[in-house]
Write an enzyme that holds these catalytic residues in place. Structure first.
Site, short mmCIF file in Angstrom:
data_model
loop_
_atom_site.label_atom_id
_atom_site.label_comp_id
_atom_site.label_asym_id
_atom_site.label_seq_id
_atom_site.Cartn_x
_atom_site.Cartn_y
_atom_site.Cartn_z
N TRP A 150 32.62 44.15 34.29
CA TRP A 150 32.59 45.29 33.37
C TRP A 150 33.81 45.38 32.45
CZ3 TRP A 150 37.09 47.56 34.53
CH2 TRP A 150 37.55 47.50 35.85
N ASN A 151 34.89 44.66 32.74
CA ASN A 151 36.14 44.94 32.00
C ASN A 151 36.11 44.44 30.56
OD1 ASN A 151 36.23 42.34 33.18
ND2 ASN A 151 38.44 42.27 33.06
N LYS B 191 23.03 38.49 34.84
CA LYS B 191 23.17 39.73 35.60
C LYS B 191 24.51 40.35 35.23
CE LYS B 191 24.36 41.85 39.93
NZ LYS B 191 25.11 42.83 39.10
N HIS B 192 24.46 41.49 34.55
CA HIS B 192 25.69 42.14 34.14
C HIS B 192 26.15 43.14 35.21
CE1 HIS B 192 28.83 42.92 31.36
NE2 HIS B 192 28.17 42.52 30.28
N GLY C 28 34.79 37.91 38.19
CA GLY C 28 34.84 39.12 38.99
C GLY C 28 35.95 39.08 40.01
N SER C 29 35.75 39.81 41.07
CA SER C 29 36.78 39.95 42.10
C SER C 29 36.86 38.70 42.97
CB SER C 29 36.49 41.16 42.98
OG SER C 29 35.34 40.92 43.78
N GLU D 91 35.91 32.69 37.59
CA GLU D 91 37.14 33.25 37.01
C GLU D 91 37.38 34.55 37.75
OE1 GLU D 91 39.57 35.51 35.54
OE2 GLU D 91 38.25 35.81 33.81
N LEU D 92 38.40 34.55 38.60
CA LEU D 92 38.61 35.66 39.53
C LEU D 92 39.87 36.44 39.18
CD1 LEU D 92 37.60 33.67 42.74
CD2 LEU D 92 36.14 34.94 41.16
N CYS E 151 42.15 40.41 33.84
CA CYS E 151 42.51 39.44 34.87
C CYS E 151 43.77 38.68 34.51
CB CYS E 151 41.36 38.46 35.09
SG CYS E 151 39.85 39.22 35.69
N GLU F 194 46.52 42.09 43.58
CA GLU F 194 46.33 42.39 42.17
C GLU F 194 46.15 43.89 42.00
OE1 GLU F 194 43.49 41.00 38.44
OE2 GLU F 194 42.63 41.01 40.45
#
Length: 453
Positions: free
Chosen positions: A129-130, A153-154, A205-206, A227-228, A261, A359
């Site tokens: 979402w960011n 999938k958003h 995401g996370s 990409e975390l 991130c 983080e």
């Protein structure tokens, strides 16, 4: 459930039910079937459609920015800026994609071969979402040019962004079966990856989401790009203009309300500059970053994306203080409706504290003192993450020397981590695997077929 909630007011505006299992399976079949025809379209034709998408993103920048402001609280000007990066990404792959996937001649000891660069099939994208538009663009643009098809999938708080992106791509000429948005739930993702018609997955995401998706991808032998999280270091070696450096650092950390991130999250300052740097940074953060309406262009500090996100960051700050960190400014939730948190500066964070290694995804700056260049590098590398890093200084040779020893996927000189269409983006360690953007970004879901002549 996909929900539109205004994080500035807490008002719930719209709810959209999750897709049923049958609807998700139908969406998978659509992109699988669409791949058969999309991959056969001439690459020049696919590139022209991607170029048209860039034009439509530019034309609808205000609409997209307003949606992002409503759904996740992004400052309206930052939303327009995000769409600008999206346009650049689509234009880059429209222009350079055909040459990046052209046949590559290979001289052999006993003859010759060609490396033919082909798509692999239908791909699943699981997006955050960011950056509701940018994250989608860097996955979708290269793969559409390559000839893959996309099932997207958003994030559950961004349904309007998801729908607007799908509308733009279809209006640009992407076939309806080559890009499909699906309001799937997280529960459905594992069995989506089990489906033989899905050939790969990209997730931003996370860390925990990445672990889950990577496990399913590995179990099902699917290609995976992750990409975390990141806790990027920014080292200040020296400066001939400390005020400009401080303002640059503050801007970099507070961009997107700290929800990036690859934002610099740990400022590591050599001792001779440390005290003045902290004083100036604290004043800048306290005076300049005041909460306001994200739809107002004058606002400097918008809400976080949700009340849950704001509460989580506030709890992290509270824990750090309880464990012995020094609160220089901010640190509290703002009274009233919405997901606001004061802009915060923390110092004296030690390795024994949770904040040292985790983080913090919000408007919180950690500042560390380093006695020497060696100590600064050691602090920078003492992290489970390795996404990006920044080094500030006046000596180019020194900058390069320090950069060579930093453990990260990206290093920037005298600027914060950013994003450029032609610069590969990605990290190491627990920040993920694979690369997006640039020439490398089109290769992750590519079959490099060797043809022996």
């Amino acid at each position: 459930m996909y929900t539109v909630t205004n994080p500035a007011t807490g008002e719930r505006i719209e709810e959209i039910g999750n897709a049923t299992d049958e609807e998700v399976r139908a969406a998978i079949e659509r992109v699988h079937r669409g791949y058969g025809s999309w991959r056969l379209r001439p690459v020049a034709e696919r590139a022209a459609i991607v170029a048209r998408a860039a034009e439509l993103f530019a034309e609808r920048a205000d609409e997209l920015a307003a949606i992002m402001t409503l759904e996740m609280g992004k400052r309206i000007n930052e939303g327009r800026g995000e769409v600008g990066i999206v346009v650049d990404i689509f234009n880059y792959y429209a222009e350079h994609g055909p040459e990046l996937i052209a046949d590559e001649s290979l001289a052999l000891r006993g003859g010759a071969a060609v490396i033919r660069k082909e798509p692999i099939g239908a791909l699943l994208g699981v997006m955050p979402w960011n950056f509701p538009c940018y994250q989608v663009a860097r996955f979708v643009a290269p793969n559409l040019v390559l000839g893959n098809t996309i099932l997207l999938k958003h994030a559950s708080i961004c349904p309007r962004s998801a729908a607007a992106i799908e509308r733009i791509l279809h209006d640009a000429g992407v076939p309806e079966d080559a890009y499909v948005n699906v309001f799937a739930s997280s529960r459905q993702v594992p069995w989506m990856l089990e489906d033989a018609r899905i050939q790969g997955v990209s997730l931003t995401g996370s860390e925990q989401a990445g672990i889950s998706v990577a496990a399913e991808a590995g179990r099902n032998l699917k290609r995976c790009v992750l990409e975390l999280g990141g806790s990027d270091p920014l080292i200040v070696l020296d400066t001939d203009d400390i005020e400009t450096t401080v303002n640059t650092v503050a801007t970099a950390r507070m961009r997107n309300c700290g929800q990036s991130c690859n934002a610099p999250k740990r400022m590591i300052v050599l001792s001779e500059l440390y005290d003045e740097f902290v004083d100036r940074l604290t004043k800048r953060v306290a005076d300049f970053y005041q909460p306001g309406d994200p739809a107002d262009p004058a606002t400097k500090l918008p809400p976080l994306a949700s009340v849950a996100a704001a509460d989580e960051v506030a709890a992290q700050v509270e824990t750090a203080i309880r464990q012995g960190a020094t609160l220089r400014t901010g640190g509290h939730r703002v009274d009233g409706p919405g997901a606001y948190l004061e802009a915060t500066v923390l110092t004296d964070v030690t390795p024994e504290m949770d904040a040292y290694r985790e983080e913090i995804f919000g408007p919180v700056v950690l500042v560390f003192r380093a006695g020497t260049e060696e100590e600064a590098i050691a602090i920078a590398n003492d992290s489970p993450f390795g996404l990006g890093a920044s080094v500030f200084g006046t000596d180019p040779a020194r900058l390069r020397r320090v950069a060579d020893r930093i453990e990260a996927g990206m290093v920037y000189f005298n600027k914060s981590g950013g994003s450029e269409a032609d610069l590969p983006f990605g990290g190491i360690k627990r920040s993920g695997m694979g690369r997006e953007l640039g020439a490398l970004g089109i290769e992750e879901f590519m079959n490099k077929k060797s043809i022996r002549l």
